[in-house]
Scaffold this active site. Structure first.
Site, PDB file in Angstrom:
ATOM      1  N   GLU A 164      -1.964  -4.443   8.750  1.00  0.00           N
ATOM      2  CA  GLU A 164      -3.413  -4.542   8.860  1.00  0.00           C
ATOM      3  C   GLU A 164      -4.054  -5.610   7.975  1.00  0.00           C
ATOM      4  O   GLU A 164      -5.011  -5.328   7.249  1.00  0.00           O
ATOM      5  CB  GLU A 164      -4.052  -3.174   8.568  1.00  0.00           C
ATOM      6  CG  GLU A 164      -3.617  -2.136   9.576  1.00  0.00           C
ATOM      7  CD  GLU A 164      -4.364  -0.829   9.447  1.00  0.00           C
ATOM      8  OE1 GLU A 164      -5.084  -0.472  10.371  1.00  0.00           O
ATOM      9  OE2 GLU A 164      -4.214  -0.162   8.406  1.00  0.00           O
TER      10      GLU A 164
HETATM   11  C1  ACM Z   1      -0.645   1.840   9.762  1.00  0.00           C
HETATM   12  O1  ACM Z   1      -0.962   2.847  10.389  1.00  0.00           O
HETATM   13  N1  ACM Z   1      -1.575   1.013   9.300  1.00  0.00           N
HETATM   14  C2  ACM Z   1       0.737   1.528   9.500  1.00  0.00           C
END
Ligand code: ACM
Length: 498
Positions: free
Chosen positions: A320
């Site tokens: 992310e």
């Molecule tokens: C995740 O759920 N950001 C690995």
């Protein structure tokens, strides 16, 4: 074909049919095992256990022996050389059993065999599931069905992850969780130790990480941290139960707790330097334009982490964040892991980085493109969110659950996951994020019984037929065991019956 051979063939086919029926048709009373063994034959008859058993155990199976003593103690069976029933626990040189497989035979005695201590440990866990969770009423004997099991897991990686960073979980909870994992033959506990909301692992070189970063948590969640001594003890506790703890230090984003402790980790124009209790992601990052600050920090932290956790793999996060220097960072951080003599795990996004092919990638978005990294030789841990993200509801609309991936991840959906639709995998993992899971009870509710289905997916031969009603029958038969382990599981009637 001679008549004798024909008879033998019919006999073998009948036995094979019997084995299938025992697993996939209504479960015989007293035979409820999760994960379902690969091969099980109920041979008929019962073994009565009263008072004591005569145990003979190979000396080189300490984990299994400790577990056996605990299992016998739990049902009030003593060990005595004078007892009528023999229980043998022995290591055998049979390569077909692999590193974790075993055989269990119950006839006029009990025989557990495996090539390894880990395999024998699992034979004991199967025996534990066949036994009641507590001593029988006074004057009653324990009876076991006579049977033969040969059992080998499909996957080496049978994982559960806990996010102790958003909300802390005490060591006592982690120990209970390791016991419960072992009961279902799960063997990897992935601890998500750091995130924006909290830093949970003592790093002696950077004490403020836990002084400052350990004092924050997600809104409504618990702060806290583990000392290195506590983690070392936990590693040993887990190893005795065939569980490897795999630590995750989430880099280069999900890092606000570290930035709140050491502002220099952020770029110089960043003003948002305080602790964070929200649930947004991807808003701050280690300053990749300051390699002289960032890489010594990463190396020093991972060096202390590696000294605590003997795991073959260290997880470096990598999820992310979009940044032009991202791929370079992941390659360098994975290289540091390799310098420490370990292999790296990175979330799926890290597949864009040039890492060694033995770097495991962890899939979390169902449709993430995997082909290019697979072609480079990477294998995957499968945690597609629509099957294995246990912060999503046990049922659609469950309060305090996530819905971004799917509105509800019911037990049946977990059970029906088919790993064959995915690239080559080291195994599967059920992941619990803790933005909305601030207590031990809520953690239990999200994990159980869905983690038992994760265990079945990880162990069963994916080519064998699915039988959800049969799985439910076995689960319900094991309910007293869930209760005896004090699991505050999700108790919906669609799972447990009316
Ligand atoms: C995740 O759920 N950001 C690995």
């Amino acid at each position: 074909m001679k008549f004798g051979s024909l008879l033998a063939l019919v006999w073998i086919m009948a036995l094979a049919g019997c084995a299938r029926q025992s697993i996939h048709a209504p479960v015989a009373p007293g035979v409820a095992i999760i994960p379902a063994p690969q091969w099980l034959m109920v041979t008929g008859g019962e073994l009565r256990l009263a008072g004591a058993v005569d145990v003979s155990a190979d000396a080189d199976a300490p984990r299994a022996r400790r577990a056996l003593d605990e299992v016998l103690g739990r049902v009030g069976l003593a060990t005595s050389a004078q007892a009528a029933t023999r229980l043998q626990l022995r290591r055998v040189d049979d390569p077909t059993l692999g590193d974790e497989g075993y055989r269990l035979r119950i006839d006029d005695g009990i025989t557990l065999e495996a090539r390894t201590d880990a395999g024998l440990f699992y034979a004991v866990e199967t025996l534990r599931q066949l036994l009641p969770p507590a001593p029988p009423a006074k004057g009653h004997a324990i009876t076991l069905p006579q049977l033969a099991i040969t059992d080998v897991p499909a996957y080496r990686w049978r994982g559960s992850s806990l996010d102790v960073a958003r909300s802390f979980l005490p060591v006592s909870y982690l120990k209970a969780h390791i016991d419960r994992m072992a009961f279902f033959k799960l063997n990897r506990l992935h601890l998500h130790l750091t995130d924006d909301q909290g830093w949970r692992i003592e790093i002696k070189r950077y004490p403020r990480l836990t002084e400052i970063g350990g004092a924050s948590a997600v809104k409504g969640g618990r702060p806290g941290f583990y000392t290195q001594a506590e983690l070392r003890e936990l590693v040993a506790y887990a190893a005795a139960r065939n569980v490897t703890i795999v630590p995750e230090i989430d880099l280069p984003s999900h890092i606000q707790a570290a930035i709140s402790a050491y502002h220099q980790l952020a770029c110089d124009d960043v003003t948002n330097l305080g602790p964070y209790a929200g649930i947004d992601v991807g808003f701050n990052i280690l300053c990749l334009q300051k390699p002289d600050v960032v890489y010594p920090f990463v190396r020093n932290v991972l060096t202390e982490v590696a000294a605590i956790f003997p795991s073959e793999y260290l997880h470096i996060g990598g999820d992310e964040i979009k940044n032009p220097l991202y791929a370079d960072f992941v390659a360098r951080a994975a290289g540091i892991v390799n310098d420490l003599g370990r292999k790296a795990i990175v979330w799926e996004e890290g597949s864009v980085a040039a890492t060694r092919p033995d770097t495991l990638l962890q899939l979390w978005n169902d449709k993430y493109p995997t082909a290019a990294a697979t072609a480079e030789g990477h294998r995957w841990i499968l945690s597609p969110c629509s099957h294995f993200y246990l912060d999503h509801g046990n049922y659609p609309g469950q309060p305090d659950t996530q819905t971004w991936c799917r509105n509800g991840v019911p037990l049946e959906r977990v059970y029906r996951f088919d790993p064959r639709a995915y690239p080559p995998a080291a195994g599967v993992e059920g992941d619990l994020w803790s933005e909305f899971v601030p207590t031990d009870a809520a953690t239990d509710n999200r994990l159980w019984p869905r983690l038992a289905a994760v265990a079945e997916v990880a162990w069963r031969d994916p080519a064998s037929p699915l039988d959800y009603p049969g799985f439910l029958r076995r689960l319900r038969a094991l309910r007293p065991q869930f209760d005896a382990m004090h699991i505050r599981y999700y108790a919906g009637p669609e799972v447990w019956g009316k």
